[in-house]
Design a protein around this motif. Structure first.
Motif, PDB file in Angstrom:
ATOM      1  N   SER A  47       4.003  -0.156  -3.926  1.00 36.89           N
ATOM      2  CA  SER A  47       2.066   0.137  -4.350  1.00 36.89           C
ATOM      3  C   SER A  47       1.390  -1.330  -4.324  1.00 36.89           C
ATOM      4  N   ARG A  51      -0.608  -3.075  -1.130  1.00 41.69           N
ATOM      5  CA  ARG A  51      -1.698  -3.989  -1.476  1.00 41.69           C
ATOM      6  C   ARG A  51      -1.885  -5.002  -1.218  1.00 41.69           C
ATOM      7  N   GLN A  61      -7.862  -3.977  -6.740  1.00 43.45           N
ATOM      8  CA  GLN A  61      -7.914  -2.211  -7.130  1.00 43.45           C
ATOM      9  C   GLN A  61      -8.499  -1.367  -5.940  1.00 43.45           C
ATOM     10  N   GLU A  62      -9.476  -2.394  -5.337  1.00 45.59           N
ATOM     11  CA  GLU A  62     -10.513  -1.894  -4.169  1.00 45.59           C
ATOM     12  C   GLU A  62      -9.889  -1.531  -3.019  1.00 45.59           C
ATOM     13  N   THR A  64      -6.680   0.340  -2.970  1.00 41.92           N
ATOM     14  CA  THR A  64      -5.958   0.792  -3.521  1.00 41.92           C
ATOM     15  C   THR A  64      -5.654   2.584  -2.317  1.00 41.92           C
ATOM     16  N   GLY A  65      -7.071   2.789  -2.266  1.00 47.78           N
ATOM     17  CA  GLY A  65      -6.539   3.010  -1.037  1.00 47.78           C
ATOM     18  C   GLY A  65      -5.928   3.608   0.338  1.00 47.78           C
ATOM     19  N   ASP A  66      -6.338   2.000   1.301  1.00 48.08           N
ATOM     20  CA  ASP A  66      -5.995   1.415   2.550  1.00 48.08           C
ATOM     21  C   ASP A  66      -4.108   0.897   1.797  1.00 48.08           C
ATOM     22  N   PHE A  68      -1.970   3.162  -1.025  1.00 48.92           N
ATOM     23  CA  PHE A  68      -1.516   4.336  -0.859  1.00 48.92           C
ATOM     24  C   PHE A  68      -0.951   4.968   0.872  1.00 48.92           C
ATOM     25  N   ASP A  69      -2.405   4.374   1.305  1.00 50.33           N
ATOM     26  CA  ASP A  69      -2.269   5.661   3.221  1.00 50.33           C
ATOM     27  C   ASP A  69      -0.838   4.566   3.495  1.00 50.33           C
ATOM     28  N   HIS A  72       2.522   5.677   1.937  1.00 48.27           N
ATOM     29  CA  HIS A  72       2.667   7.064   2.464  1.00 48.27           C
ATOM     30  C   HIS A  72       3.108   6.776   3.830  1.00 48.27           C
ATOM     31  N   SER A  95      -2.213  14.732  -9.079  1.00 48.43           N
ATOM     32  CA  SER A  95      -2.761  14.235  -7.727  1.00 48.43           C
ATOM     33  C   SER A  95      -2.293  13.107  -6.497  1.00 48.43           C
ATOM     34  N   ALA A  96      -1.457  11.847  -7.764  1.00 51.06           N
ATOM     35  CA  ALA A  96      -0.955  10.558  -7.172  1.00 51.06           C
ATOM     36  C   ALA A  96       0.434  11.104  -6.128  1.00 51.06           C
TER      37      ALA A  96
END
Length: 864
Positions: A47, A51, A61-62, A64-66, A68-69, A72, A95-96
């Motif tokens: 991860s 990042r 941390q901003e 993080t969403g992208d 983890f996309d 996956h 949830s992770a």
């Protein structure tokens, strides 16, 4: 496999080879170091690294969403290809982990959790020593609390295996072992005898085994309690399930198969009837239908110990197997390519029941999707489950359940021989809910032939990689595939006939002899340098290349090629076009060839009722009439006219002693034009019917069960000479001779023969290694090299090609691309024939045929 949770004392951590490994633990627990030590860098998806990829900052941390996309997405690509994948992230919250478990399920691989339950103090100290990471103690404390709150629920979340490491020492000392899945038996190569649904038909099973050479003895005090089965040397039986129900002797079948499996003389997979029987024997509530009640009654008469053995046996069966290095898959109801070798409830359900819609038909049976019609996998899939009247191939799959219990047959497929062995049922033991025996009034086209009626464009367009036995993977570029599709779709003969296209042929290296562009010396030197001691020289005919596919009758054409109402054979050009527009002419030529093969005894000698031949059909003008009229004749006529006018104009000046050199130059040009016209006219004569043609076969490429590339060219020439002798009016035996390249006189004699042929106006000769496929210093040698005579080359290069300045320029021609193309096209042509002989789908054969056509569209000097 290991137990669901491995404690510290085990010191071994076992992972399925095909799995999604999720590392769980707070920052500083040692996950990344552990991953780097035990897994390849390509297997790890971090991860932090993701990042960095999306934001240029691994600590952002901003992002993080992208990030983890991306994690996956990358994991999904790897899992789709069946590659072990490791997710290196904290993953401390359910949830992770939830989308990772869903990803594993989507790709039918096992999710594995490795938990790093390391003391908080250790994690905190490690983070203090990382200048790139500024995590407060409260962050690590929160991550550890989140992990410990949910750690006991990992199995409920869907993780099949959970490994917990409790100290830095354990993390350092643990050994990671990879273990193949239960269904992975790629190392077992067979040969196998794959037996269809037995359904309690013990007598037929014993008869079938004995028919295949198995020696069977019964042991025990009652004469039947145990079986000692000895298969033929090296072979092993493989049962596709449904051993039980409906038939007269379920216990006997179970006893025989269990004894064979325990002695490692058979493999067995479960069928849906076997699984239902297991549930009933365990006391589960099941519907007593479809023969289950009779099986339970028969088993009730057996000792309790035997019933317990049956429960243990069925419970230990694996849903499907991947064998022979992935080339063979066996499952009771079949197996899609995407499920092969994977493990999940969905895969097991497909293996047992196939692809059902959830609906029932008028007979009350489940409506099944015909997965085999859509199958495009490389592996051969053998299955049963749904009775069929005859075991036939469809897209590299075969259903071997031929309904023995319903009065059909008990069938085995011998692999890899692809031989079918069947015995007839002794009686009808049960009535099928749905009729399955063959309708004698049907057209009798096989399922594969019906499937081949429509060819999918996706199977031939776009950039493609074709696997060949002779040259490995060959790439077909998208633009070349498009050109091939244009030719095939607009001009080709019935596609079902097109099983082979011949390769191009390269000329020999340029000669340095005065006045010559080609000469045998350079070609003999090429083969000698390749370490090939003997070659054959064949006269090169003055005609057009023709492929002949010949069947003994129309019934053979229907049965073997799926061709209906299109005769008993075809003659087509090297681009797949029908050679004759007049079908009556084609039929006459094919009929006479068929009679000649019969008279020569070739049908019987080869034990075949069809064959494919490579030939030359003469004269050239039969097929090249437009080329001769529009190009060669036009050039000749224009040249003669121009030279006549020029000489008339120069004659007066020459008579006055002026422009003598120019006049002589134009005389030479006039003579060249005359030689040019004479050269192409030798290849033409008037054709009013078949009696004016000559067909010269030189390769007997394939017949039933064989592609004859293992025979040397002497065999081909001698066999075909016998055929030609039976009809010398139509068929021409190609003159040829053997040359020993270690004997100078043998080589000199062949050179003299070439000189005689070319001086008499012949095209020249073709030089081939004695072996059809010969290996040289760097792999496959050229299969044939043409050495053309001076006058034939005049047609190709123009009337004045042999003038010194022109010859010097032509000697710089490059042969590398042409020779590469010849080898690639040879590999594709032989691959296509071998696929056809093996009974593979037409799309697989056409992959090679299209490949040859596509390569022909590559830019190369057409005069070579």
């Amino acid at each position: 496999m290991s137990s669901p949770e491995t404690e510290a004392a085990a010191r071994e951590l076992t992972l399925p080879e095909m799995s999604l490994v999720v590392l769980v633990g707070p920052s500083g627990a040692g996950k990344s170091s552990f991953a780097a030590r035990h897994f390849r860098s390509t297997e790890i998806i971090s991860s932090d690294f993701c990042r960095g990829l999306v934001s240029d900052d691994e600590n952002s941390q901003e992002a993080t969403g992208d990030a983890f996309d991306l994690v996956h997405y990358m994991a999904g690509l790897r899992l789709r290809r069946g590659n072990l994948t490791v997710i290196d992230a904290t993953n401390v919250e359910p949830s992770a982990r939830k989308p990772l478990v869903a990803l594993a399920r989507e790709h039918d691989v096992m999710p594995v959790a490795i938990v790093f339950d390391i003391p908080e103090k250790v994690c905190r100290e490690r983070n203090l020593n990382r200048p790139d990471r500024d995590l407060g103690a409260h962050v690590i404390r929160r991550q550890q609390r989140q992990m410990r709150r949910s750690i006991r629920g990992l199995q409920r979340e869907g993780f099949r295996y959970v490994h917990r490491l409790r100290s830095p020492e354990e993390v350092e000392s643990v050994a990671v072992l990879r273990q193949p899945l239960w269904n992975d038996r790629r190392g077992e190569t067979g040969p196998f005898d794959i037996i269809g649904d037995v359904h309690g038909c013990l007598d037929e099973l014993l008869e079938l085994l004995r028919e295949m050479g198995y020696q069977i003895r019964t042991l025990g005090s009652d004469g039947g309690t145990e079986y000692d089965v000895r298969p033929p040397e090296g072979r092993k039986a493989l049962f596709v399930g449904d051993l039980v129900d409906r038939g007269p002797n379920t216990p006997g079948v179970l006893r025989l198969v269990m004894d064979m499996v325990e002695a490692d003389r058979a493999i067995c997979i479960p069928g849906n009837h076997d699984v239902k029987l297991l549930r009933a024997l365990r006391g589960r509530k099941v519907t007593l239908a479809h023969g289950l009640a009779e099986s339970l009654e028969q088993l009730a008469e057996q000792p309790e110990e035997f019933r317990g053995r049956v429960v243990e046996f069925i419970d230990g069966l694996v849903s499907h197997y991947v064998l022979d290095d992935g080339k063979l898959v066996v499952a009771h109801a079949g197996m899609k390519e995407r499920f092969q070798g994977r493990a999940s409830g969905r895969v097991r359900s497909f293996a047992l029941y196939g692809d059902t819609t959830g609906e029932t038909d008028e007979f009350g049976l489940p409506v099944r999707q015909d997965w085999a019609r859509e199958y495009r996998g490389r592996a051969t899939v053998v299955y049963g489950h749904t009775p069929v009247p005859e075991a036939l191939w469809l897209n590299q799959t075969m259903n071997v359940d031929t309904g023995c219990v319903f009065g059909g047959m008990l069938t085995a497929l011998r692999y890899p021989e692809r031989e079918i062995v069947s015995v007839q049922a002794r009686q009808v033991y049960a009535q099928p809910a749905r009729p399955f025996l063959a309708d004698e009034t049907a057209d009798r086209l096989t399922a594969q032939h019906r499937e081949d009626e429509v060819l999918e464009i996706e199977d031939v367009v776009g950039r493609r990689i074709v696997q060949t036995r002779l040259r490995g993977n060959l790439t077909i570029r998208e633009e070349n595939a498009a050109a091939a599709l244009e030719v095939m779709s607009r001009f080709a003969a019935n596609p079902k006939w097109l099983i082979y296209l011949p390769p191009t042929m390269s000329p020999g290296k340029t000669s340095q002899l005065e006045g010559l562009l080609e000469h045998p010396t350079e070609t003999f030197a090429y083969y000698r340098q390749e370490g090939i001691p003997r070659v054959v020289c064949e006269e090169k005919h003055m005609g057009s290349r023709a492929v002949v596919v010949l069947c003994r009758d129309e019934d053979v054409a229907r049965r073997r090629f799926g061709v209906v109402d299109d005769g008993f054979g075809v003659i087509y050009t090297r681009t797949g076009r029908r050679f004759f527009d007049d079908r009556d002419v084609e039929v006459e030529v094919l009929s006479r060839m068929c009679d000649a093969c019969d008279a020569a005894g070739v049908w019987n000698d080869l034990n075949t009722d069809w064959m494919c031949l490579d030939a030359e059909l003469m004269p050239w003008s039969v097929k090249a009439r437009e080329l001769l009229r529009d190009q060669y004749a036009a050039v000749g006529a224009a040249g003669r006219t121009a030279m006549s006018v020029a000489l008339d104009s120069l004659s007066g000046a020459a008579a006055r002693g002026q422009a003598k050199d120019l006049y002589a130059e134009f005389e030479r040009r006039r003579d060249s034009i005359g030689a040019y016209t004479s050269a192409y006219r030798r290849y033409c004569w008037n054709v009013t019917g078949v009696s004016d043609m000559k067909l010269a076969p030189f390769h007997l490429l394939a017949s039933e069960g064989a592609v004859h590339v293992n025979r040397d060219h002497a065999w081909h020439m001698e066999t075909l000479a016998q055929v030609c002798a039976a009809d010398e009016e139509l068929l021409l035996a190609t003159p040829w001779r053997m040359v020993d390249l270690t004997e100078p006189e043998s080589e000199a004699e062949a050179t003299r023969w070439w000189t005689e042929l070319t001086k008499a106006g012949g095209e020249g000769m073709v030089v081939k290694p004695l072996d059809f496929l010969a290996r040289g210093r760097k792999g496959l040698a050229q299969p044939a090299v043409k050495v053309r005579g001076p006058e034939y080359l005049r047609i190709i290069y123009g009337p004045s090609y042999d003038e010194p300045e022109n010859l010097e320029r032509l000697r710089n021609r490059g042969l590398g691309h042409k020779r590469s193309m010849a080898l690639r096209e040879l590999a594709l042509g032989i691959e296509g024939l071998e696929r056809f002989v093996r009974g593979e789908p037409l799309r697989r054969v056409h992959e090679c045929v299209f490949g040859v056509l596509a390569l022909e569209s590559e830019p190369v000097d057409p005069r070579l």
